[in-house]
Design a protein around this motif. Structure first.
Motif, mmCIF file in Angstrom:
data_model
loop_
_atom_site.group_PDB
_atom_site.id
_atom_site.type_symbol
_atom_site.label_atom_id
_atom_site.label_comp_id
_atom_site.label_asym_id
_atom_site.label_seq_id
_atom_site.Cartn_x
_atom_site.Cartn_y
_atom_site.Cartn_z
ATOM 1 N N HIS A 50 37.314 57.190 59.997
ATOM 2 C CA HIS A 50 37.214 56.028 59.100
ATOM 3 C C HIS A 50 38.534 55.815 58.348
ATOM 4 O O HIS A 50 38.956 54.675 58.137
ATOM 5 C CB HIS A 50 36.057 56.218 58.121
ATOM 6 C CG HIS A 50 34.717 55.957 58.729
ATOM 7 N ND1 HIS A 50 34.096 54.729 58.692
ATOM 8 C CD2 HIS A 50 33.879 56.772 59.421
ATOM 9 C CE1 HIS A 50 32.934 54.789 59.314
ATOM 10 N NE2 HIS A 50 32.778 56.022 59.764
ATOM 11 N N ARG A 51 39.181 56.921 57.974
ATOM 12 C CA ARG A 51 40.486 56.781 57.320
ATOM 13 C C ARG A 51 41.502 56.181 58.293
ATOM 14 O O ARG A 51 42.307 55.328 57.910
ATOM 15 C CB ARG A 51 40.964 58.134 56.797
ATOM 16 C CG ARG A 51 42.396 58.122 56.295
ATOM 17 C CD ARG A 51 42.637 59.083 55.149
ATOM 18 N NE ARG A 51 44.036 59.226 54.827
ATOM 19 C CZ ARG A 51 44.790 58.306 54.251
ATOM 20 N NH1 ARG A 51 44.270 57.123 53.953
ATOM 21 N NH2 ARG A 51 46.061 58.528 53.972
ATOM 22 N N GLN A 53 40.884 54.108 60.683
ATOM 23 C CA GLN A 53 40.601 52.678 60.780
ATOM 24 C C GLN A 53 41.185 51.914 59.601
ATOM 25 O O GLN A 53 41.724 50.806 59.772
ATOM 26 C CB GLN A 53 39.092 52.454 60.863
ATOM 27 C CG GLN A 53 38.471 52.909 62.170
ATOM 28 C CD GLN A 53 36.963 52.755 62.188
ATOM 29 O OE1 GLN A 53 36.331 52.661 61.139
ATOM 30 N NE2 GLN A 53 36.388 52.724 63.374
ATOM 31 N N ARG A 54 41.094 52.519 58.404
ATOM 32 C CA ARG A 54 41.667 51.841 57.229
ATOM 33 C C ARG A 54 43.182 51.758 57.343
ATOM 34 O O ARG A 54 43.791 50.741 56.978
ATOM 35 C CB ARG A 54 41.270 52.587 55.956
ATOM 36 C CG ARG A 54 39.790 52.473 55.606
ATOM 37 C CD ARG A 54 39.511 52.930 54.185
ATOM 38 N NE ARG A 54 39.821 54.342 53.985
ATOM 39 C CZ ARG A 54 38.976 55.334 54.219
ATOM 40 N NH1 ARG A 54 37.764 55.088 54.696
ATOM 41 N NH2 ARG A 54 39.326 56.592 53.970
ATOM 42 N N ARG A 57 44.161 49.026 59.839
ATOM 43 C CA ARG A 57 43.717 47.670 59.498
ATOM 44 C C ARG A 57 44.881 46.785 59.058
ATOM 45 O O ARG A 57 44.840 45.564 59.216
ATOM 46 C CB ARG A 57 42.665 47.752 58.387
ATOM 47 C CG ARG A 57 41.837 46.498 58.212
ATOM 48 C CD ARG A 57 40.691 46.764 57.257
ATOM 49 N NE ARG A 57 39.760 47.736 57.815
ATOM 50 C CZ ARG A 57 39.087 48.640 57.112
ATOM 51 N NH1 ARG A 57 39.250 48.705 55.797
ATOM 52 N NH2 ARG A 57 38.253 49.465 57.706
ATOM 53 N N HIS A 58 45.914 47.395 58.521
ATOM 54 C CA HIS A 58 47.053 46.629 58.002
ATOM 55 C C HIS A 58 48.277 46.746 58.915
ATOM 56 O O HIS A 58 49.411 46.601 58.471
ATOM 57 C CB HIS A 58 47.401 47.116 56.596
ATOM 58 C CG HIS A 58 46.249 47.057 55.640
ATOM 59 N ND1 HIS A 58 45.697 45.869 55.211
ATOM 60 C CD2 HIS A 58 45.517 48.035 55.057
ATOM 61 C CE1 HIS A 58 44.684 46.121 54.397
ATOM 62 N NE2 HIS A 58 44.555 47.424 54.285
ATOM 63 N N THR A 184 29.937 57.463 57.159
ATOM 64 C CA THR A 184 31.338 57.889 57.109
ATOM 65 C C THR A 184 31.466 59.380 57.388
ATOM 66 O O THR A 184 32.493 59.833 57.905
ATOM 67 C CB THR A 184 31.956 57.555 55.735
ATOM 68 O OG1 THR A 184 31.842 56.145 55.518
ATOM 69 C CG2 THR A 184 33.423 57.946 55.667
#
Length: 338
Positions: A50-51, A53-54, A57-58, A184
């Motif tokens: 999940h980290r 993916q974050r 994302r940018h 998560t």
């Protein structure tokens, strides 16, 4: 997934989730060796995915971010191996390699997220802030082993499914949350120590409390089913692109999204099936707890039918799979009510 447990489809859905974790990590760190297949189910890797993916994302992370994340992933690997070693040491028969962990980083972060979702109670704010992930002591370990044995006796199929899904059972100490799950950190069941070693309710001395280990057995089925639903939904969704409307649900005072209502109904149907098995178990297995088991069975049945009625109003928000699950749950609950 069905309302009844099925270990083979559970394993298949877990493999699908593992592929998602692998893809998320490889997208950010393509040159770093991925976790081994038997390690990637460790919930810390899910949190790392999940980290990742974050970070992605940018756009592509810069070199410093990638170095830090590679270091974090290496530390996760160390914790994964330690978790597997703890599980192997405590699992005598090898049927469920489950870790009863200390307060690992991904567990503390998950509790903080859950704590932030609790409806505000200014009079209990300090108590909620003190809620923590606690170490398992010898008494807790004995209670867990009793729950494990009892579930294996009355519902071995459910134990088999849970063993395919749940990797860690984290102990909560304090006020505010009885138990929860968090995709998560998929593969974790959080359970309050009050359900592991229950005590009488001083505010209701006439109640028929469930003796140990029954509250923990129910918690394992309840929270294990949430984990199971999450993995199944990641592969074959239960819901359409529904609105973000919040709904009344049978188990929570605060309104919940449709996904919460749906999972509550499945959880309640499975919990009723658990108590049906307990009520038909040999008499000595319940000792003096039969009245409490009957009362719990009836309460969960009523709550489940209430949830089914609420789901009927959300028919368009369910996929065919979701509607099939709802119909199965209603059949279980209406039969129990009769």
């Amino acid at each position: 997934m069905q309302v009844g447990p099925d270990v083979e489809t559970a394993r298949e859905d877990e493999r699908g989730v593992a592929r998602l974790v692998h893809a998320s990590l490889s997208r950010v760190l393509p040159l770093v060796s991925p976790p081994l297949d038997h390690e990637i189910a460790y919930p810390g890797y899910h949190a790392a995915a999940h980290r990742a993916q974050r970070l992605a994302r940018h756009g592509l992370p810069d070199a410093d971010q990638l170095d830090r994340f590679a270091g974090e992933l290496s530390a996760v690997g160390d914790r994964a191996r330690a978790s597997a070693a703890r599980a192997a040491r405590r699992t005598a028969d090898g049927r469920w390699l489950v870790d009863l962990p200390p307060a690992e980083e991904h567990l503390r972060a998950s509790l903080n997220r859950a704590r932030s979702c609790i409806p505000r109670r200014p009079d209990r704010a300090a108590d909620l802030a003190a809620l923590t992930v606690a170490p398992w002591n010898a008494r807790h370990h004995r209670a867990f082993d009793e729950a494990y044995r009892l579930l294996g006796q009355v519902w071995p199929e459910m134990l088999a499914e849970i063993s395919a899904v749940v990797r860690q059972v984290a102990l909560l100490e304090g006020w505010g949350i009885d138990g929860f799950t968090d995709f998560t950190v998929h593969g974790v069941v959080f359970v309050n120590s009050a359900r592991v070693v229950p005590t009488a309710d001083p505010h209701n001395p006439d109640a028929s409390p469930l003796p140990a280990p029954l509250p923990l057995v129910e918690a394992l089925v309840h929270e294990g089913t949430h984990n199971r639903c999450d993995a199944a939904a990641a592969n074959t969704p239960f819901l359409t692109d529904a609105s973000g409307e919040l709904l009344r649900t049978p188990l929570r005072a605060d309104p919940r999204p449709l996904s919460g209502l749906f999972q509550q109904v499945v959880v309640l149907a499975r919990s009723v099936l658990l108590y049906e098995r307990l009520l038909t178990a040999p008499h000595g297995m319940l000792q003096d707890g039969r009245a409490g088991v009957e009362a719990r069975h009836d309460l969960l049945t009523r709550q489940g039918i209430d949830g089914c009625n609420a789901l009927d109003e959300q028919h368009d928000g369910l996929t065919d799979h979701g509607r099939s699950m709802t119909a199965q749950a209603r059949q279980v609950l209406e039969r129990a009510a009769r």
